[in-house]
Design an enzyme around this catalytic site. Sequence first.
Site, PDB file in Angstrom:
ATOM      1  N   ALA A   2      67.232 -15.399  23.859  1.00 41.54           N
ATOM      2  CA  ALA A   2      66.009 -16.036  24.522  1.00 41.54           C
ATOM      3  C   ALA A   2      65.263 -15.057  25.347  1.00 41.54           C
ATOM      4  O   ALA A   2      66.028 -14.760  25.904  1.00 41.54           O
ATOM      5  CB  ALA A   2      65.971 -17.429  24.800  1.00 41.54           C
ATOM      6  N   GLY A  25      70.645 -16.573  22.239  1.00 41.54           N
ATOM      7  CA  GLY A  25      69.650 -17.199  21.029  1.00 41.54           C
ATOM      8  C   GLY A  25      69.754 -16.445  19.945  1.00 41.54           C
ATOM      9  O   GLY A  25      69.470 -16.980  18.696  1.00 41.54           O
ATOM     10  N   GLU A  56      72.809 -17.345  18.069  1.00 37.73           N
ATOM     11  CA  GLU A  56      72.271 -18.475  17.374  1.00 37.73           C
ATOM     12  C   GLU A  56      71.267 -18.592  16.312  1.00 37.73           C
ATOM     13  O   GLU A  56      71.606 -19.364  15.282  1.00 37.73           O
ATOM     14  CB  GLU A  56      71.921 -19.563  18.445  1.00 37.73           C
ATOM     15  CG  GLU A  56      72.859 -20.020  19.523  1.00 37.73           C
ATOM     16  CD  GLU A  56      72.336 -20.678  20.766  1.00 37.73           C
ATOM     17  OE1 GLU A  56      71.332 -20.010  21.190  1.00 37.73           O
ATOM     18  OE2 GLU A  56      72.677 -21.727  21.082  1.00 37.73           O
ATOM     19  N   GLU A  87      75.311 -17.463  27.867  1.00 35.69           N
ATOM     20  CA  GLU A  87      74.390 -18.317  28.635  1.00 35.69           C
ATOM     21  C   GLU A  87      74.797 -18.630  29.911  1.00 35.69           C
ATOM     22  O   GLU A  87      74.241 -18.861  31.136  1.00 35.69           O
ATOM     23  CB  GLU A  87      73.757 -19.532  27.725  1.00 35.69           C
ATOM     24  CG  GLU A  87      72.876 -19.370  26.677  1.00 35.69           C
ATOM     25  CD  GLU A  87      73.450 -18.918  25.340  1.00 35.69           C
ATOM     26  OE1 GLU A  87      74.698 -18.424  25.207  1.00 35.69           O
ATOM     27  OE2 GLU A  87      72.710 -18.773  24.405  1.00 35.69           O
TER      28      GLU A  87
END
Length: 257
Positions: A65, A108, A111, A131
């Site tokens: 992200a 992300g 993911e 993370e």
Amino acid sequence: MTFATILLEKRKGVGLITLNRPKALNALNSELIYEINLALDDLENDQTIGCIVLTGSEKAFAAGADIKEMAELTFPNIYFDDFFSLADRIAQRRKPLIAAVSGYALGGGCELALMCDFIYCADNAKFALPEVTLGVIPGIGGTQRLTLAIGKAKAMEMCLTARQMQAAEAEQSGLVARVFSKEELLEQTLQAAEKIAEKSRVSTIMIKESINRAFEVSLAEGLRFERRMFHSVFATLDQKEGMQAFIDKRPAQFKHQ
Ligand code: DAK
């Protein structure tokens, strides 16, 4: 349709979405997630498309992200943001979705690949959920889908230590279906996608639904679901065509009916 953060192409029944924020290693900002969903809406509604491929660049599928976008977010910002629902919508698509991962698939980005139905990767691929190093935790399915894919021991270790898993281990662990050289990855993925797109769409979508059921219900319920799906394909023209084509020794011409 033109986009700022992705590219969309269609060929031979396949929709190809390429993440295109090279300067940020395809970090996932809100605009990129929004645009992936717009492209997926288009591909889901396009009757000529039977399979979708999601890819990035040679260096990065996606490096996570967008940390610069996230850094100043507060609890209410993130609680009311629709990033989560947009991310959920990617995983809920009905047509088969393949991730072609080269380079970094971090946070992300990993993911996002895990939301796809299966992953092909290049020999330079690196998967991680880092993370924890940023003082947060995976937020769009990482702790759940990674655990389902590779089991508790490796998922725990990866999420708690942030270590990167290389392509060979990812294949051995069941995170990816196959590994190719980085030069071959996209062509091999598109070939697999074209094969899927040639099949009866009724069958491919039912197979996807049935396999996903295995993660949600008991074995007995899953078997019952599969059996009902199997019964129902005998109501399709594609079942008649597929079996007649075998008998006639010719390729089937599916109409997705
Ligand atoms: N976000 C923003 N920019 C990034 C980025 C990221 N995740 N990753 C790389 N970049 C940018 C760098 O800042 C740099 O930009 P400039 O400085 O040139 O402006 C450019 O991309 C090139 O990066 P590097 O110079 O660092 O390139 P290197 O080859 O040296 O290193 C690297 C590559 C991938 C190892 C390194 O860039 C790196 O460690 N990147 C960060 C990896 C990471 O920690 N990813 C984020 C994990 S956290 C949410 C749902 C999910 C999430 C969050 C919210 N909601 C539902 C709201 C998920 C969170 C995560 O993914």
